[in-house]
Write a protein that holds these residues in place. Structure first.
Motif, PDB file in Angstrom:
ATOM      1  N   GLY A  52      13.904  16.519 -32.133  1.00 49.39           N
ATOM      2  CA  GLY A  52      14.967  15.950 -32.955  1.00 49.39           C
ATOM      3  C   GLY A  52      14.598  15.926 -34.423  1.00 49.39           C
ATOM      4  O   GLY A  52      15.400  16.307 -35.290  1.00 49.39           O
ATOM      5  N   VAL A  53      13.386  15.489 -34.716  1.00 49.63           N
ATOM      6  CA  VAL A  53      12.925  15.446 -36.110  1.00 49.63           C
ATOM      7  C   VAL A  53      12.855  16.856 -36.692  1.00 49.63           C
ATOM      8  O   VAL A  53      13.344  17.103 -37.797  1.00 49.63           O
ATOM      9  N   ARG A  56      16.287  18.344 -37.466  1.00 43.40           N
ATOM     10  CA  ARG A  56      16.978  17.724 -38.611  1.00 43.40           C
ATOM     11  C   ARG A  56      16.046  17.543 -39.809  1.00 43.40           C
ATOM     12  O   ARG A  56      16.290  16.719 -40.679  1.00 43.40           O
ATOM     13  N   TRP A  57      14.983  18.315 -39.841  1.00 40.21           N
ATOM     14  CA  TRP A  57      13.918  18.176 -40.844  1.00 40.21           C
ATOM     15  C   TRP A  57      14.462  18.072 -42.271  1.00 40.21           C
ATOM     16  O   TRP A  57      14.129  17.141 -43.001  1.00 40.21           O
ATOM     17  N   ILE A  60      16.644  14.921 -42.795  1.00 37.58           N
ATOM     18  CA  ILE A  60      15.811  13.717 -42.817  1.00 37.58           C
ATOM     19  C   ILE A  60      15.068  13.615 -44.144  1.00 37.58           C
ATOM     20  O   ILE A  60      15.061  12.559 -44.784  1.00 37.58           O
ATOM     21  N   ARG A  85      10.178   9.646 -40.702  1.00 39.77           N
ATOM     22  CA  ARG A  85      10.949  10.751 -40.113  1.00 39.77           C
ATOM     23  C   ARG A  85      11.411  10.385 -38.707  1.00 39.77           C
ATOM     24  O   ARG A  85      12.553  10.634 -38.344  1.00 39.77           O
ATOM     25  N   TRP A  89      15.394   9.730 -37.779  1.00 36.61           N
ATOM     26  CA  TRP A  89      16.070  10.499 -36.732  1.00 36.61           C
ATOM     27  C   TRP A  89      16.713   9.563 -35.711  1.00 36.61           C
ATOM     28  O   TRP A  89      17.875   9.756 -35.324  1.00 36.61           O
ATOM     29  N   GLU A  90      15.971   8.535 -35.305  1.00 36.20           N
ATOM     30  CA  GLU A  90      16.547   7.612 -34.328  1.00 36.20           C
ATOM     31  C   GLU A  90      17.752   6.867 -34.908  1.00 36.20           C
ATOM     32  O   GLU A  90      18.757   6.687 -34.220  1.00 36.20           O
ATOM     33  N   TRP A  93      20.602   9.951 -35.695  1.00 40.62           N
ATOM     34  CA  TRP A  93      21.067  10.917 -34.707  1.00 40.62           C
ATOM     35  C   TRP A  93      20.834  10.549 -33.249  1.00 40.62           C
ATOM     36  O   TRP A  93      21.189  11.316 -32.367  1.00 40.62           O
ATOM     37  N   ASN A  94      20.269   9.410 -32.966  1.00 43.44           N
ATOM     38  CA  ASN A  94      20.096   9.015 -31.564  1.00 43.44           C
ATOM     39  C   ASN A  94      20.952   7.789 -31.288  1.00 43.44           C
ATOM     40  O   ASN A  94      20.554   6.665 -31.574  1.00 43.44           O
TER      41      ASN A  94
END
Length: 137
Positions: A52-53, A56-57, A60, A85, A89-90, A93-94
């Motif tokens: 995920g990270v 979306r690097w 982020i 990071r 992400w959490e 996007w989570n």
């Protein structure tokens, strides 16, 4: 320690090591998953976090850069970058993890692994990103 907390710690280890060695974190993750001993130590959420990270690097890094006042990514301690990071992400996007839980877990990692000032910095930056989440995603 809960399974997801352990997964975050393992994902942090991978992101930090990749940063220090100049490697792609997903490539390092794949190496670890290819090793039976390492694979057993990583639950599926570790892979979700790292992938995920990495996926979306740029987004982020842009969010962290835009909302960290007076700090460039390069100036941040490497462990803080990796924690931020993961947390970003959490938060962004989570949808399975409430923002408050993601921030709390990131602060706990910073408390355990970084400087005395890091938990407050991580908390403030991730809280700000959570506030403006709708404008980022």
């Amino acid at each position: 320690m809960a399974a997801r907390s352990k997964a975050r710690t393992r994902a942090l280890d991978i992101l930090f090591e990749a940063d220090q060695r100049g490697l792609n974190a997903e490539t390092l993750l794949d190496e670890r998953l290819g090793d039976s001993e390492s694979r057993a130590a990583n639950n599926p959420y570790t892979a979700d976090l790292v992938r995920g990270v990495v996926g979306r690097w740029n987004d982020i890094n842009a969010a962290l850069t835009d909302y960290s006042q007076g700090w460039t990514l390069e100036r941040m301690p490497a462990v803080d970058r990796a924690i931020l990071r993961l947390g970003a992400w959490e938060v962004l996007w989570n949808d399975e993890i409430p923002d408050g839980v993601a921030i709390s877990e990131a602060v706990a990692l910073a408390t355990d692994l970084s400087t005395d000032e890091s938990p407050a910095f991580v908390n403030g930056l991730l809280a700000r990103i959570a506030e403006v989440k709708a404008t980022i995603v």
